[in-house]
Design a protein around this motif. Structure first.
Motif, short mmCIF file in Angstrom:
data_model
loop_
_atom_site.label_atom_id
_atom_site.label_comp_id
_atom_site.label_asym_id
_atom_site.label_seq_id
_atom_site.Cartn_x
_atom_site.Cartn_y
_atom_site.Cartn_z
N ARG A 11 0.45 -13.85 4.44
CA ARG A 11 -0.22 -15.07 4.00
C ARG A 11 0.16 -16.25 4.91
O ARG A 11 -0.70 -17.05 5.26
CB ARG A 11 0.17 -15.37 2.55
N SER A 62 -7.04 -2.74 2.62
CA SER A 62 -6.81 -2.76 1.18
C SER A 62 -5.33 -2.78 0.85
O SER A 62 -4.95 -2.78 -0.32
CB SER A 62 -7.48 -1.54 0.52
N ARG A 109 -7.23 -20.11 -0.85
CA ARG A 109 -7.63 -18.69 -0.96
C ARG A 109 -6.61 -17.79 -0.28
O ARG A 109 -6.35 -16.68 -0.74
CB ARG A 109 -9.01 -18.47 -0.35
N TYR A 135 -3.35 -18.28 0.00
CA TYR A 135 -2.17 -18.13 -0.86
C TYR A 135 -2.48 -17.31 -2.11
O TYR A 135 -1.58 -16.71 -2.69
CB TYR A 135 -1.59 -19.49 -1.23
N ALA A 136 -3.75 -17.25 -2.50
CA ALA A 136 -4.13 -16.46 -3.67
C ALA A 136 -4.55 -15.04 -3.30
O ALA A 136 -4.75 -14.20 -4.19
CB ALA A 136 -5.28 -17.16 -4.41
N ALA A 137 -4.67 -14.74 -2.02
CA ALA A 137 -5.15 -13.42 -1.58
C ALA A 137 -4.17 -12.32 -1.97
O ALA A 137 -2.96 -12.49 -1.93
CB ALA A 137 -5.34 -13.42 -0.07
N ARG A 138 -4.72 -11.18 -2.38
CA ARG A 138 -3.87 -10.05 -2.77
C ARG A 138 -3.80 -8.99 -1.67
O ARG A 138 -2.83 -8.27 -1.59
CB ARG A 138 -4.42 -9.41 -4.05
N THR A 139 -4.83 -8.89 -0.84
CA THR A 139 -4.85 -7.83 0.18
C THR A 139 -4.97 -8.42 1.57
O THR A 139 -5.38 -9.57 1.76
CB THR A 139 -6.04 -6.86 -0.05
N LEU A 186 -1.75 -4.30 0.16
CA LEU A 186 -1.34 -5.55 -0.44
C LEU A 186 -0.74 -6.47 0.61
O LEU A 186 0.00 -6.02 1.49
CB LEU A 186 -0.34 -5.31 -1.56
N SER A 204 1.66 -9.38 2.15
CA SER A 204 3.01 -9.90 1.94
C SER A 204 2.99 -11.41 2.10
O SER A 204 2.00 -12.00 2.53
CB SER A 204 3.97 -9.27 2.95
N HIS A 205 4.12 -12.03 1.76
CA HIS A 205 4.23 -13.49 1.97
C HIS A 205 4.08 -13.82 3.45
O HIS A 205 3.47 -14.82 3.80
CB HIS A 205 5.57 -14.00 1.45
N GLU A 233 -8.59 -9.45 2.44
CA GLU A 233 -9.01 -10.79 2.03
C GLU A 233 -8.54 -11.84 3.04
O GLU A 233 -9.28 -12.77 3.35
CB GLU A 233 -8.44 -11.11 0.65
#
Length: 184
Positions: free
Chosen positions: A35, A27, A62, A64-68, A29, A31-32, A71
């Motif tokens: 991703r 859970s 998906r 690049y749009a992931a927050r965690t 977050l 980071s770049h 995901e």
């Protein structure tokens, strides 16, 4: 009768992917860099033929749009962590043509180095190392010519400084003898 394909959490329209419950950091977050690592794994999977092009594009979007991190883990969970090593081809790699191979640098002659050192030491030793510099310099030049080694400049430095030192001592001795004969 075909079996229904199981739901994949990365497929759009099927719900929001849930992070893994077994991982406590899922859970966190993303980071770049997280991703980009996920996209690298997806690229490797696509390059190996594990993903169709449309599926690859959906997963990359998906990622690049992931927050965690969870995901991202769901997007790459069914892929290996990187490229799978490919077996070596049966035909050996052709040799590189000789013109493209690096050339070996010739070795510097040790006696040439010794001649240069003795020549440079002529000043602090008041010319004591002049004769060894001359001997080493001539020997080094002969070996360099015979073997193709480098160090011609070092040998010449030793020779010049050695001969200057020897000539200086010869001049001093000649003057001392002339002064002693004139006074005596």
């Amino acid at each position: 009768m075909s079996q229904p394909t199981p739901w994949q959490p990365w497929q759009s329209g099927q719900g929001v992917p849930q992070p893994w419950q077994s991982h406590t950091t899922s859970s966190m977050l993303a980071s770049h860099a997280d991703r980009e690592r996920a996209v690298d794994v997806l690229r490797a999977g696509y390059g190996e033929g594990r993903l169709e092009h449309s599926e690859f594009e959906k997963r990359v979007a998906r990622a690049y749009a992931a927050r965690t991190v969870g995901e991202l883990a769901l997007l790459v969970g069914d892929l290996p962590a990187g490229p799978v090593p490919q077996p070596a081809p049966l035909m050996a790699v052709p040799p590189v043509p000789r013109t493209f191979l690096p050339t070996a640098r010739p070795q510097t002659n040790g006696k040439a180095v010794g001649a240069a050192v003795c020549g440079l030491l002529c000043v602090p030793t008041l010319g004591l190392t002049g004769i060894p510099a001359v001997i080493l310099g001539h020997t080094a030049r002969a070996e360099i010519e015979r073997t193709g080694e480098t160090g011609e400049g070092l040998a010449m430095t030793g020779l010049v400084l050695g001969w200057l030192s020897t000539a200086g001592w010869a001049l001093v001795l000649t003057l001392l003898i002339a002064v002693s004969l004139a006074s005596g």
